[in-house]
Design a protein around this motif. Sequence first.
Motif, short mmCIF file in Angstrom:
data_model
loop_
_atom_site.label_atom_id
_atom_site.label_comp_id
_atom_site.label_asym_id
_atom_site.label_seq_id
_atom_site.Cartn_x
_atom_site.Cartn_y
_atom_site.Cartn_z
N PRO A 59 80.17 -7.33 14.62
CA PRO A 59 80.12 -5.90 14.93
C PRO A 59 80.44 -5.70 16.41
CG PRO A 59 77.91 -6.75 14.56
CD PRO A 59 78.86 -7.85 14.20
N LEU B 291 79.40 -10.43 8.15
CA LEU B 291 79.93 -9.08 8.20
C LEU B 291 81.23 -9.01 7.39
CD1 LEU B 291 79.30 -6.30 9.51
CD2 LEU B 291 80.84 -6.95 11.37
N ARG C 160 82.38 -2.94 11.85
CA ARG C 160 81.20 -2.11 12.08
C ARG C 160 81.12 -1.78 13.57
NH1 ARG C 160 74.91 -3.94 11.21
NH2 ARG C 160 73.96 -1.87 11.44
N THR C 161 80.98 -0.51 13.87
CA THR C 161 80.93 -0.10 15.26
C THR C 161 80.16 1.21 15.38
OG1 THR C 161 82.28 0.32 17.25
CG2 THR C 161 83.10 1.20 15.16
#
Length: 350
Positions: free
Chosen positions: A193, A222, A226-227
């Motif tokens: 992420p 992951l 994703r951020t």
Amino acid sequence: MTTPLRLSVLDLIPVRQNQSTSQALTASIALAQLADALGFERYWVAEHHNMPSVASTNPPVLIGILAANTQRIRVGSGGVMLPNHAPLVIAEQFGLLEAAFPGRIDLGLGRAPGSDPVITSLLRSSGAVSDVDAFPRNIGDITALLHPDGATVKLTSGNYELRATPAATGIPEVWLLGSSEFSAHLAAAQGLPYVFANHFSGDSTTHALNVYRREFTPSENLAAPRTFLTLNASVADTKEEATALALPQMQLMARLRSGQPLGPVATVEEAAATVMTPAQSEMIERMSANWIVDEPVNAAARIRSLAAEFGVDEVMLQPVGSAHAGASIDASPARLRTLELLAEQLLAAE
């Protein structure tokens, strides 16, 4: 019905005029407790050194204090400046934090020094590796050491098994932080992420996130990119009050960017009486356009708009409001109010 955003907090533990480190820390503990009670997602502290306006020098110590004083909110680093530290030390620290507060610890890693060259030299005198080429390898070392299975170090005499903690039942969530395209490429390649430092380097945010999402490679931990978005915020009952509360921090940033000496964060009254240079005033004007400085309805609308623009469902806010002269010295009333007002607008479905 509008889907609620997830909100988080970034805290540098600001120290204002006539405030001690102890009083600033007390104020931040209260801020973390409020964020916890209001339903904020996570609370991160930064790593900065030798700055008279910032008490956030040691993220692992602060995370332990804040996690012990809250109940459910995730607590983490935004971030640990990895070139200043040996990877094993960071893995051991965060392995212990995860053991003490399972499922609540984030480890955000960055490659900036977090201070001036003198302090950087002193921090690295212990032998921490500082070259850029070592940064990707050190991240990999930390994630391996934190895993319950640990890592294997190959020596001429044979293999050496190594773990950050002897019987881990969970691992902290590791995030890569950055303010350049380098970090976007690296986070994508390692399947981590990623957070781009939009709150102080916003011109390249769109490009960095596009690089990260386009190049992302799924990893064991992951499956998809994703951020979240970081923003500076000062929210009050009126825009005029929000602007007055934000001005001390804006003046501090203008001094930093123009190479002037820094001091503690000024009060609202001190900032109003301060004359800045034309170049600094221009910097402050640009900050005013990029920061969230408004009354709650308009502030919330702009945060929603920016979240949609950048394709995120979480926004991390750095509450930047200072205080009026005479305010309680061990509290941050403006920062508390920012969280309260935005929670009312954004943490419940409309």
